[in-house]
Write an enzyme that holds these catalytic residues in place. Structure first.
Site, mmCIF file in Angstrom:
data_model
loop_
_atom_site.group_PDB
_atom_site.id
_atom_site.type_symbol
_atom_site.label_atom_id
_atom_site.label_comp_id
_atom_site.label_asym_id
_atom_site.label_seq_id
_atom_site.Cartn_x
_atom_site.Cartn_y
_atom_site.Cartn_z
ATOM 1 N N HIS A 169 -0.065 -11.687 7.041
ATOM 2 C CA HIS A 169 0.125 -10.392 6.386
ATOM 3 C C HIS A 169 1.545 -9.861 6.652
ATOM 4 C CE1 HIS A 169 -2.943 -7.527 4.566
ATOM 5 N NE2 HIS A 169 -1.848 -6.809 4.486
ATOM 6 N N LYS A 201 -6.309 -15.681 1.500
ATOM 7 C CA LYS A 201 -4.976 -15.387 2.041
ATOM 8 C C LYS A 201 -5.106 -14.794 3.438
ATOM 9 C CE LYS A 201 -1.028 -12.335 1.134
ATOM 10 N NZ LYS A 201 -1.225 -11.266 2.117
HETATM 11 C C1 LIG Z 1 4.625 -3.007 1.970
HETATM 12 C C2 LIG Z 1 3.668 -4.153 2.081
HETATM 13 C C3 LIG Z 1 2.372 -4.014 1.626
HETATM 14 C C4 LIG Z 1 1.469 -5.084 1.696
HETATM 15 N N1 LIG Z 1 0.219 -4.941 1.172
HETATM 16 C C5 LIG Z 1 -0.622 -6.021 1.154
HETATM 17 C C6 LIG Z 1 -1.879 -5.948 0.518
HETATM 18 O O1 LIG Z 1 -2.257 -4.925 -0.053
HETATM 19 N N2 LIG Z 1 -2.686 -7.057 0.532
HETATM 20 C C7 LIG Z 1 -2.278 -8.211 1.158
HETATM 21 O O2 LIG Z 1 -3.005 -9.198 1.159
HETATM 22 N N3 LIG Z 1 -1.077 -8.309 1.754
HETATM 23 C C8 LIG Z 1 -0.243 -7.247 1.760
HETATM 24 N N4 LIG Z 1 0.985 -7.369 2.340
HETATM 25 C C9 LIG Z 1 1.398 -8.667 2.920
HETATM 26 C C10 LIG Z 1 2.064 -9.533 1.860
HETATM 27 O O3 LIG Z 1 1.160 -9.913 0.844
HETATM 28 C C11 LIG Z 1 2.640 -10.815 2.466
HETATM 29 O O4 LIG Z 1 1.634 -11.506 3.167
HETATM 30 C C12 LIG Z 1 3.801 -10.551 3.411
HETATM 31 O O5 LIG Z 1 4.578 -9.460 2.959
HETATM 32 C C13 LIG Z 1 4.656 -11.803 3.525
HETATM 33 O O6 LIG Z 1 5.689 -11.607 4.421
HETATM 34 P P1 LIG Z 1 7.188 -11.205 3.958
HETATM 35 O O7 LIG Z 1 7.162 -9.746 3.651
HETATM 36 O O8 LIG Z 1 7.982 -11.515 5.173
HETATM 37 O O9 LIG Z 1 7.530 -12.054 2.764
HETATM 38 C C14 LIG Z 1 1.877 -6.308 2.288
HETATM 39 C C15 LIG Z 1 3.190 -6.445 2.746
HETATM 40 C C16 LIG Z 1 4.087 -5.388 2.645
HETATM 41 C C17 LIG Z 1 5.489 -5.586 3.133
#
Ligand SMILES: Cc1cc2nc3c(=O)[nH]c(=O)nc-3n(C[C@H](O)[C@H](O)[C@H](O)COP(=O)(O)O)c2cc1C
Length: 381
Positions: A278, A254
């Protein structure tokens, strides 16, 4: 007519449509009924009112000046649909097959750390919502234990990697034993990024476990604390092999944006990849995911499924991503806004709403099945 009555009438009417899902949304006596917000943005507005401002900023925010965060959302606005008509859409089927599983819809819950900033025990609440909504949930390290409470959910385990092969192997084995159906390796955060909102708020990363205290506490951290923390910063392509030789689980990478990396992922045995930046939280200035998607899909040439995430707030956004070749999408913030607004019921409602929007968009675009969706459906403005 009161609002509750009006809603009940509407639901009774809508239930006569063939698009109406089997599980009807629940109605409660709560004046804050999760059936009231009409889109994900309205869930965000309610969550924002309920959350501590530091928690809201942590979730909503992105890296540095948030160019990528904005670009992810805006990218969908530059793409338009060219619908087909006179197609039989009397039934619409959103189901897909992915990594050997039949899924009701191409929507997966993305891994999000720090859920306890929203409500206590958030990981388990989201898992329960995923179980009730028949949605795959991706969950962070340590969260495998909560799966005991949502025994029927399909869950993928997320990791930021391991520095040593032996640690990678024992992790993969443990996840397999616990019942994970895939390992999702986040490849875009060898270091924690710089996030202006958190720095300005003197956000203490300890709050990710405990939630933000209600009483006013003097800031414990200097402006840039928590930034640039390494997460297995030595990780290279060998890591995929480390996991694969230890457990019989698909490995999903990812955070791929470059077509060259997509090709390398295939070469090194990844089972699927997620086009992701991310959610705009790592490299600010990174390309919007909808813009990166076509190049990656072309490079992979159908050898493995390409998933994507970033900026999805509407069913039509999902349709656009599928038209550019994504097999499924992940949603990060959308379910968290549901969680912040109404807890488990809010997460379920957001997933339901996105599914319904996708279904209606498919019907109106003349696409009764996912495999009928292709590039001819989209044009860039
Ligand atoms: C509060 C928060 C925490 C996140 N923590 C992680 C994580 O621990 N690992 C990871 O791969 N992505 C993390 N992400 C990214 C999400 O997996 C994802 O890629 C992203 O939120 C997608 O975009 P969107 O919020 O616009 O749907 C995080 C996103 C948010 C908003």
């Amino acid at each position: 007519m009161n609002r509750r009555r009006a809603l009940q009438n509407f639901l009774a009417f809508a239930a006569t449509s063939p698009l109406w899902p089997q599980q009807e949304p629940r109605l409660t006596n709560d004046p804050d009924d999760p059936a009231w917000p009409v889109n994900v943005h309205e869930f965000e507005a309610i969550a924002k009112r309920k959350l501590h401002p530091l928690a809201y900023d942590f979730i909503a925010g992105g890296a540095e000046g948030e160019q990528t965060l904005r670009a992810n959302v805006e990218a969908y606005q530059r793409v338009f649909l060219v619908p087909r008509v006179m197609v039989d859409v009397s039934t619409v089927d959103t189901s897909i097959e992915l990594l050997g599983f039949k899924l009701e819809k191409p929507i997966i819950i993305a891994p999000t750390g720090g859920k306890n900033l929203v409500i206590p025990n958030a990981e388990i609440t989201v898992a329960r919502a995923a179980e009730a909504s028949h949605t795959v949930v991706t969950t962070g390290s340590g969260a495998d234990k909560v799966m005991d409470e949502a025994a029927n959910v399909i869950w993928w385990s997320n990791t930021a990697g391991h520095e040593k092969k032996s640690d990678a192997a024992s992790y993969a084995k443990r996840m397999e034993d616990r019942g994970a159906k895939a390992i999702v390796v986040t490849v875009d955060n060898p270091y924690q990024s710089t996030r202006d909102r958190n720095n300005r708020n003197r956000f203490d990363y300890g709050y990710m476990q405990t939630g933000v205290p209600n009483e006013k506490v003097p800031p414990r951290t200097p402006a840039l604390a928590g930034m640039w923390q390494p997460h297995a910063a030595n990780m290279t392509w060998d890591y995929v092999g480390w996991l694969r030789s230890a457990a019989n689980l698909p490995v999903i990478l990812k955070g791929i944006l470059a077509p060259e990396d997509a090709r390398l992922a295939v070469e090194h045995g990844a089972s699927a990849i997620v086009v992701s930046n991310h959610g705009g939280r790592q490299l600010d200035g990174a390309i919007a995911t909808l813009d990166a998607l076509p190049g990656v899909v072309e490079a992979v040439a159908g050898k493995i499924p390409v998933l994507m995430d970033g900026g999805i707030r509407r069913g039509a956004d999902i349709l656009k991503a599928l038209a550019f070749g994504a097999k499924a999408v992940l949603v990060g913030r959308a379910p968290l806004w549901g969680l912040g607004a109404f807890g488990q019921a809010g997460v379920e409602r957001v997933l339901w709403m996105l599914t319904m929007e996708l279904k209606v968009a498919m019907a109106l675009a003349g696409k009764p099945r996912i495999d009928a969706i292709d590039r001819s459906l989209v044009r860039r403005a």
